[in-house]
Design an enzyme around this catalytic site. Structure first.
Site, mmCIF file in Angstrom:
data_model
loop_
_atom_site.group_PDB
_atom_site.id
_atom_site.type_symbol
_atom_site.label_atom_id
_atom_site.label_comp_id
_atom_site.label_asym_id
_atom_site.label_seq_id
_atom_site.Cartn_x
_atom_site.Cartn_y
_atom_site.Cartn_z
ATOM 1 N N PRO A 366 84.855 32.391 -6.049
ATOM 2 C CA PRO A 366 84.573 31.869 -7.856
ATOM 3 C C PRO A 366 84.701 33.365 -8.183
ATOM 4 O O PRO A 366 84.584 34.664 -7.269
ATOM 5 C CB PRO A 366 83.457 31.728 -8.251
ATOM 6 C CG PRO A 366 82.630 31.711 -7.152
ATOM 7 C CD PRO A 366 83.686 31.812 -5.654
ATOM 8 N N PRO A 367 85.298 33.166 -9.870
ATOM 9 C CA PRO A 367 85.535 34.354 -10.274
ATOM 10 C C PRO A 367 83.463 35.616 -10.346
ATOM 11 O O PRO A 367 82.558 34.805 -10.145
ATOM 12 C CB PRO A 367 86.129 34.598 -11.381
ATOM 13 C CG PRO A 367 86.303 32.751 -11.953
ATOM 14 C CD PRO A 367 85.509 32.164 -10.569
ATOM 15 N N GLY A 368 84.383 36.992 -10.115
ATOM 16 C CA GLY A 368 82.924 37.510 -10.370
ATOM 17 C C GLY A 368 81.770 37.346 -9.239
ATOM 18 O O GLY A 368 80.843 37.956 -9.506
ATOM 19 N N VAL A 369 82.023 37.459 -8.506
ATOM 20 C CA VAL A 369 81.612 37.727 -6.866
ATOM 21 C C VAL A 369 81.868 38.528 -6.309
ATOM 22 O O VAL A 369 80.533 39.096 -4.821
ATOM 23 C CB VAL A 369 81.695 36.334 -6.290
ATOM 24 C CG1 VAL A 369 80.406 34.758 -6.089
ATOM 25 C CG2 VAL A 369 82.677 35.972 -5.079
ATOM 26 N N GLY A 370 82.390 39.557 -6.015
ATOM 27 C CA GLY A 370 82.416 40.772 -5.441
ATOM 28 C C GLY A 370 83.764 40.857 -5.012
ATOM 29 O O GLY A 370 83.914 42.084 -4.062
ATOM 30 N N LYS A 371 85.366 40.007 -5.259
ATOM 31 C CA LYS A 371 86.299 39.757 -4.114
ATOM 32 C C LYS A 371 87.208 41.378 -4.072
ATOM 33 O O LYS A 371 87.235 41.721 -3.017
ATOM 34 C CB LYS A 371 86.744 39.229 -4.443
ATOM 35 C CG LYS A 371 86.436 37.209 -4.099
ATOM 36 C CD LYS A 371 87.430 36.603 -4.235
ATOM 37 C CE LYS A 371 87.983 36.305 -5.575
ATOM 38 N NZ LYS A 371 87.154 35.844 -6.352
ATOM 39 N N THR A 372 86.975 41.938 -5.386
ATOM 40 C CA THR A 372 88.887 43.299 -6.236
ATOM 41 C C THR A 372 87.428 44.450 -4.927
ATOM 42 O O THR A 372 87.790 44.750 -4.559
ATOM 43 C CB THR A 372 89.084 42.759 -7.202
ATOM 44 O OG1 THR A 372 89.015 41.499 -7.160
ATOM 45 C CG2 THR A 372 90.165 44.056 -7.208
ATOM 46 N N SER A 689 83.759 12.898 -4.104
ATOM 47 C CA SER A 689 82.123 12.947 -3.724
ATOM 48 C C SER A 689 81.057 12.562 -4.527
ATOM 49 O O SER A 689 79.965 12.839 -4.205
ATOM 50 C CB SER A 689 81.253 14.584 -3.197
ATOM 51 O OG SER A 689 81.865 15.404 -5.078
ATOM 52 N N LYS A 732 76.725 23.434 -4.875
ATOM 53 C CA LYS A 732 75.568 22.262 -5.054
ATOM 54 C C LYS A 732 74.586 22.686 -5.351
ATOM 55 O O LYS A 732 73.104 22.493 -5.718
ATOM 56 C CB LYS A 732 76.042 21.149 -3.412
ATOM 57 C CG LYS A 732 78.142 20.452 -4.484
ATOM 58 C CD LYS A 732 78.280 19.185 -3.924
ATOM 59 C CE LYS A 732 80.194 19.047 -3.542
ATOM 60 N NZ LYS A 732 80.430 18.002 -3.089
#
Length: 783
Positions: A366-372, A689, A732
């Site tokens: 997800p966005p903002g988890v530090g991938k870049t 789910s 979840k």
């Protein structure tokens, strides 16, 4: 201006008025004795033609003042027009009509009105005002001489047309109209010729127009001759320059210019592959033979510069100290153990093997988890240069592969351009947002990436601009994406997928204290002695002001709080320690944006908590069910996708098949309607789910048994009541923990995911129940 008194018959009596269907013309003037084709498209004009075709085929044409008006009124149409006869009519496939008409006489428009669905004009027929014979002959002769002079100068009229005009010398009226038709006059000038009833005035005005056209044509020829002369001078100069160069060469005086000397030196000292070196030398020889002023010379020079500027064999020394690399990775990022472990594995193998193919990693999360930012840390840990390309919104294949040199302004693709900027042939190359590319008529950029990201092929990557093989095999490619379903299968197959889940509250609190607060203090001009955050203050911001899997909004809120403290320091001109606690957060950030928990205040019938995965992390999903008298209809609402609707249908079918065992009236479906709703109806929801959640809500509402509000569940249901495993388990569980859930029910097949992904701190605070079928779920929830 036309004198109204001229619209009388020769004997002085007033001309008789009559009504004719009318067609307004946009960009043509119809003259008497003129036979021409017209295209009619307006509905009213088509209806007028249809009317006259059933009678005498006589119709009135007049030209509009402004062609752009679609529905002209009387004020928009010239007062003088032409009465004409339709000789032929042809309907075209696009609905327009092509007509062949012949002008008869001039007509004066007095009144325009609508009749049924076409225009009707009230007109009087206009007769020409004649002149005495001698004056007429002199005027015609003068105009004819001017016309023949123009015809000889321009050469646009054939001998047949000139002969046909000479035949009309005896009839001044027809002669003047014939010239008006053939000459390339402006529309307003032709209309003025039609307006003039006095033949003497008409011939005088016609003579002025012909002389004006003759002067304009003469001036045009002079300008063309001047341009041709200038071109001949330029060609002559170029020819003489080439001769001088040849003479100097014969005399031994032809030495290269300073620019060519520098280029020659660069080519000599640049280490290039054999094919690239031969290509550069060939292009350089071609450049020396070209004129410096030619556009082709600029293209060739740019091509040579691109080849010489690329880092064909220039590399940075890669650090192979695993302990140092591990320290840097831990220093820059908290958590992210899987991608860190893979990087360290690569360094270990590189230490043992002199050369290996660069790995191609795809970080999905997800966005903002530090991938870049993790990609940057990998570059720092390995001592490589860092290069980044954002692929979000890229639609053109040429963005990756470049344009061919046949196009004006052609350039290499982003891969080659970025390598030139980094100046190194072995950087860490981050292809950001690889799931946001799109394909259109210009090609599919994801297909172009297949060669770039294939270790077996990228050793010989061919850019359309360079048309030379370039070795990309030593580059460490890292791609980032939020989801995998937008990435084509062949492209996924070439990458090693590493999933980066969202952070727990504990991890976010550690990241805030270790990374975010020091960074924002520096960016906002504050010192550590100005502000301190308590642990509860950070947790308060996380819980009540952000709802995300990453830490991007958390950093934004911390920055907002620090800006307010910076403002306070500037206004008071005093720097003192500001202690931020959980209670003072609200003072700086305003009212809380999110509730402490989304749970119901008390246990209820037909309301249960589900757990769902989204691109920004896990969420708590409330499912509601109600029953009402009816005919057995099942309604499902809440902007649900097809998969979720099918899960609801499967759940209701299971309940019907097990109604006796569940203590439900076996005929409930005959006289009871069931409505299943998932709140927040503006947000699309889909996936299997929620199957056991929906089934439990239906059983609860049919049996009247309340459901514990602190229970949440996730799992797919089959028609036989089996509970199947689902994905997104860590996200979840984070959502369940954040919203005050105490017990989570899921498929037994998900037990392995709990052990691997869910932090032990969360597992300790939640009771986890593993089930195999719906009977176990109902027994756990409703008994």
């Amino acid at each position: 201006m036309i004198n109204i008194s001229k619209f009388f018959n020769q004997d002085g009596s007033e001309a008789e008025k009559k009504e004719l269907p009318m067609v307004p013309l946009k960009d043509v003037v119809l003259f008497p004795n003129m036979t021409t084709s017209l295209f009619i498209g307006r509905e009213k004009s088509i209806q007028a033609l249809a009317h006259v075709m059933g009678t005498d085929k006589i119709i009135f044409f007049a030209t509009q003042n402004t062609p752009d008006i679609k529905k002209p009124k009387e004020k928009d149409i010239h007062k003088t027009g032409t009465e004409a006869k339709i000789l032929q009519l042809l309907r075209l496939p696009d609905g327009t009509i092509k007509i062949l008409v012949k002008g008869l006489t001039r007509g004066r428009l007095f009144k325009l009105r609508e009749k049924e669905d076409y225009l009707v004009a009230e007109i009087t027929r206009v007769t020409d005002q004649l002149m005495d014979e001698n004056t007429a002959e002199a005027a015609v002769r003068t105009v004819a001489e001017a016309f023949e002079r123009y015809a000889e100068l321009s050469g646009v009229f054939s001998k047949e047309i000139i002969q046909s005009i000479r035949k009309e010398y005896s009839n001044p009226s027809k002669f003047s109209d014939f010239l008006a038709i053939k000459m390339p006059f402006k529309l307003k000038d032709k209309q003025q010729l039609l307006d003039l009833i006095d033949i003497e005035e008409r011939l005088f005005f016609l003579l002025q127009l012909i002389k004006k056209e003759t002067d304009v044509f003469s001036m045009s020829q002079k300008i063309k001759g001047r341009v041709k002369s200038q071109m001949e001078k330029f060609q002559k100069k170029h020819y003489l320059n080439e001769q001088m160069r040849a003479i100097k060469k014969e005399m031994g005086e032809d030495g290269p210019s300073q620019e060519f000397k520098e280029l020659e030196k660069r080519i000599k000292h640049k280490r290039l592959p054999k094919i690239a070196a031969a290509t550069v030398r060939k292009e350089y020889d071609k450049l020396k033979m070209m004129s410096p002023m030619s556009s082709e010379a600029t293209v060739v020079r740019n091509y040579i510069d691109w080849i010489l500027d690329l880092p064909w064999y220039r590399k940075r020394k890669v650090k192979k100290h695993i302990d140092e690399a591990e320290r840097i990775l831990e220093e820059d990022h908290y958590g992210l153990s899987k991608p860190k472990e893979r990087i360290l594995e690569y360094l270990a193998v590189q230490t043992l093997v002199k050369k290996i193919k660069g790995p191609i990693l795809c970080l999905v999360g997800p966005p903002g988890v530090g991938k870049t930012s993790l990609s940057k840390s990998v570059a720092r840990a390995t001592g490589r240069a860092f290069a980044r390309i954002s692929l979000g919104g890229v639609r053109d294949e040429a963005e990756i592969r470049g344009h061919r040199r046949t196009y004006i302004g052609a350039m290499p693709g982003k891969i080659i351009q970025t390598l030139k900027k980094t100046g190194s042939n072995n950087p860490v190359f981050c292809l950001d947002e690889v799931d946001k590319m799109n394909a259109d008529f210009r090609g599919d950029p994801s297909s172009a990436l297949l060669e770039v990201l294939d270790p077996e092929q990228n050793k010989n990557f061919s850019d359309h601009y360079l048309e030379l093989d370039y070795d990309l095999s030593e580059i460490l490619f890292i791609t980032t994406a939020n989801t995998l379903h937008n990435i084509p299968g062949p492209l996924q197959d070439r990458m090693e997928i590493i999933h980066i889940p969202g952070y727990t509250e504990h991890e976010k609190e550690k990241i805030a204290h270790t990374f975010l607060i020091p960074k924002q203090l520096k960016e906002n001009g504050l010192e550590p002695s100005d502000v301190t955050f308590s642990k509860n203050a950070i947790l308060s911001i996380i819980k009540y002001y952000t709802r995300e899997a990453g830490v991007r909004n958390l950093e934004r809120e911390i920055s907002s709080l620090l800006r307010k403290i910076a403002k306070k320091i500037v206004k008071t001109n005093q720097r003192k320690l500001n202690k931020i606690s959980a209670t003072s957060v609200q003072k700086y950030l305003g009212q809380r944006r999110f509730r402490d928990s989304q749970l119901e205040k008390e246990d209820q019938v037909g309301i249960i908590n589900g757990l769902a995965w989204t691109q920004v992390g896990g969420v708590l999903l409330t499912v509601e069910a109600v029953i009402m008298p009816g005919k057995g209809k099942v309604s499902v609402t809440g902007k649900l996708g097809d998969v979720m609707i099918e899960s609801a249908q499967a759940a209701v079918s299971y309940v019907r098949s097990r109604s006796k065992e569940l203590g439900i009236d076996e005929n409930f479906y005959k006289d009871t309607d069931i409505h299943i709703h998932v709140p927040e109806g503006a947000i699309p929801k889909d996936g299997p789910s929620a199957g056991i959640t929906i089934c439990t809500a239906v059983v609860s509402v049919l049996t009247g048994k309340k459901i514990d509000r602190t229970i949440a569940m996730t799992g797919e249901i089959t028609l036989r009541g089996r509970v199947l495993p689902v994905g997104g388990i860590k996200e979840k569980f984070l959502a369940a923990h954040a919203n005050g859930i105490k017990k989570v029910i899921m498929s037994r097949d998900n037990e392995k995911d709990i052990k691997e992904d869910v932090p032990s701190s969360i597992k300790k605070q939640l009771e986890i129940v593993f089930v195999d079928n719906m009977d176990e779920v109902i027994q756990c929830v409703l008994n």
